[in-house]
Design an enzyme around this catalytic site. Sequence first.
Site, PDB file in Angstrom:
ATOM      1  N   HIS A  36      42.351  40.023  41.606  1.00  0.00           N
ATOM      2  CA  HIS A  36      42.417  41.026  40.537  1.00  0.00           C
ATOM      3  C   HIS A  36      43.511  42.035  40.873  1.00  0.00           C
ATOM      4  O   HIS A  36      43.524  42.623  41.959  1.00  0.00           O
ATOM      5  CB  HIS A  36      41.061  41.714  40.402  1.00  0.00           C
ATOM      6  CG  HIS A  36      40.949  42.655  39.254  1.00  0.00           C
ATOM      7  ND1 HIS A  36      40.693  42.233  37.971  1.00  0.00           N
ATOM      8  CD2 HIS A  36      41.063  44.002  39.193  1.00  0.00           C
ATOM      9  CE1 HIS A  36      40.631  43.286  37.162  1.00  0.00           C
ATOM     10  NE2 HIS A  36      40.867  44.371  37.881  1.00  0.00           N
ATOM     11  N   ASP A  38      45.491  45.441  39.613  1.00  0.00           N
ATOM     12  CA  ASP A  38      45.358  46.611  38.743  1.00  0.00           C
ATOM     13  C   ASP A  38      46.701  47.292  38.530  1.00  0.00           C
ATOM     14  O   ASP A  38      47.256  47.900  39.440  1.00  0.00           O
ATOM     15  CB  ASP A  38      44.370  47.603  39.361  1.00  0.00           C
ATOM     16  CG  ASP A  38      42.937  47.123  39.256  1.00  0.00           C
ATOM     17  OD1 ASP A  38      42.489  46.836  38.140  1.00  0.00           O
ATOM     18  OD2 ASP A  38      42.275  47.018  40.308  1.00  0.00           O
ATOM     19  N   MET A  40      48.655  50.215  36.657  1.00  0.00           N
ATOM     20  CA  MET A  40      48.399  51.523  36.016  1.00  0.00           C
ATOM     21  C   MET A  40      49.722  52.236  35.789  1.00  0.00           C
ATOM     22  O   MET A  40      50.639  52.130  36.606  1.00  0.00           O
ATOM     23  CB  MET A  40      47.504  52.381  36.905  1.00  0.00           C
ATOM     24  CG  MET A  40      46.193  51.709  37.289  1.00  0.00           C
ATOM     25  SD  MET A  40      45.124  52.833  38.204  1.00  0.00           S
ATOM     26  CE  MET A  40      43.844  51.690  38.742  1.00  0.00           C
ATOM     27  N   MET A 140      34.347  47.612  31.414  1.00  0.00           N
ATOM     28  CA  MET A 140      34.549  48.547  32.532  1.00  0.00           C
ATOM     29  C   MET A 140      33.242  49.270  32.843  1.00  0.00           C
ATOM     30  O   MET A 140      32.606  49.836  31.951  1.00  0.00           O
ATOM     31  CB  MET A 140      35.623  49.584  32.190  1.00  0.00           C
ATOM     32  CG  MET A 140      37.040  49.044  32.089  1.00  0.00           C
ATOM     33  SD  MET A 140      37.674  48.255  33.586  1.00  0.00           S
ATOM     34  CE  MET A 140      37.551  49.572  34.805  1.00  0.00           C
TER      35      MET A 140
HETATM   36  C1  DX5 Z   1      39.591  50.724  38.395  1.00  0.00           C
HETATM   37  C2  DX5 Z   1      40.117  49.315  38.606  1.00  0.00           C
HETATM   38  C3  DX5 Z   1      39.243  48.503  39.440  1.00  0.00           C
HETATM   39  C4  DX5 Z   1      39.032  49.007  40.852  1.00  0.00           C
HETATM   40  C5  DX5 Z   1      37.647  48.638  41.268  1.00  0.00           C
HETATM   41  O1  DX5 Z   1      40.377  51.366  37.475  1.00  0.00           O
HETATM   42  O2  DX5 Z   1      40.265  48.669  37.353  1.00  0.00           O
HETATM   43  O3  DX5 Z   1      39.653  47.135  39.451  1.00  0.00           O
HETATM   44  O4  DX5 Z   1      39.948  48.477  41.768  1.00  0.00           O
HETATM   45  O5  DX5 Z   1      37.386  49.206  42.516  1.00  0.00           O
HETATM   46  P1  DX5 Z   1      35.903  49.296  43.095  1.00  0.00           P
HETATM   47  O6  DX5 Z   1      35.378  47.907  43.171  1.00  0.00           O
HETATM   48  O7  DX5 Z   1      36.114  49.925  44.428  1.00  0.00           O
HETATM   49  O8  DX5 Z   1      35.113  50.151  42.129  1.00  0.00           O
HETATM   50 ZN    ZN Z   2      40.643  46.422  37.362  1.00  0.00          ZN
END
Ligand code: DX5
Ligand code: ZN
Length: 230
Positions: A36, A38, A40, A140
């Site tokens: 995964h 991320d 941003m 989410m």
């Molecule tokens: C948050 C991200 C997640 C994050 C999850 O905005 O989309 O993918 O990395 O991290 P944990 O598992 O530590 O909550």
């Molecule tokens: Zn994520």
Amino acid sequence: MNMATVRIAPSLLSADFGRLAEEVRKVEEAGADWLHVDVMDGHFVPNLTIGLPVVAALKKVARRPLDVHIMISNPLDYARRYVEAGAAGLTFHVEATSEPGKVIDAIVGAGGRPAMAINPDTPAKRVVPHLDRLAMVLVMSVFPGFGGQTFMPEVLAKFGELRAAGFRGDLEIDGGIGPETIAAAASAGANVFVAGSAIFGAKDVGARIAELRRLAQSSVGADAPAPARH
Ligand code: DX5
Ligand code: ZN
């Protein structure tokens, strides 16, 4: 059918960014199904992480599919390029665009698996008009932007709503997933589990992934309604 296939997707947001290739290899050898990623933009969410060049670099070293989650404004401007850079699946936020159908077109046109994400305060019905074109929906369970936040159980009812609307693709959950929360998410209907801090923060990453998988498999779909027939 994807519905019962449990997939564990470590979030590289919690990896050591100075050693990304080694971190990828570590979680792959530990049993990760997907990686995964991320993305941003410092605009849609109050954090800035990685972009296209890093996705392309990850693609070169990854043996597992890149599950790329773009938390960016105007995803239509970038969707095609993230798939071309190496995203097997590309997940964009319904809150970030007024033209979700066109973003799906761009992802599919580039050969990616299209997915839509909904924030904790966005109702499931926002994605329902698009379900027949989506490979996955991401619910989410924290407000996006940071790893290590506290799981929000109130989002779990959305999985049943999506199945009741006839969705048969993958249902992913992201945010605060770990040994204490994964069974509830699986019971509610999730089958793809993102975990950042719970995996990268574990002493034994292989044992942690195996534990998460076992907990998910023993609960998956327990409380979820059967999908409607169309
Ligand atoms: C948050 C991200 C997640 C994050 C999850 O905005 O989309 O993918 O990395 O991290 P944990 O598992 O530590 O909550
Ligand atoms: Zn994520």
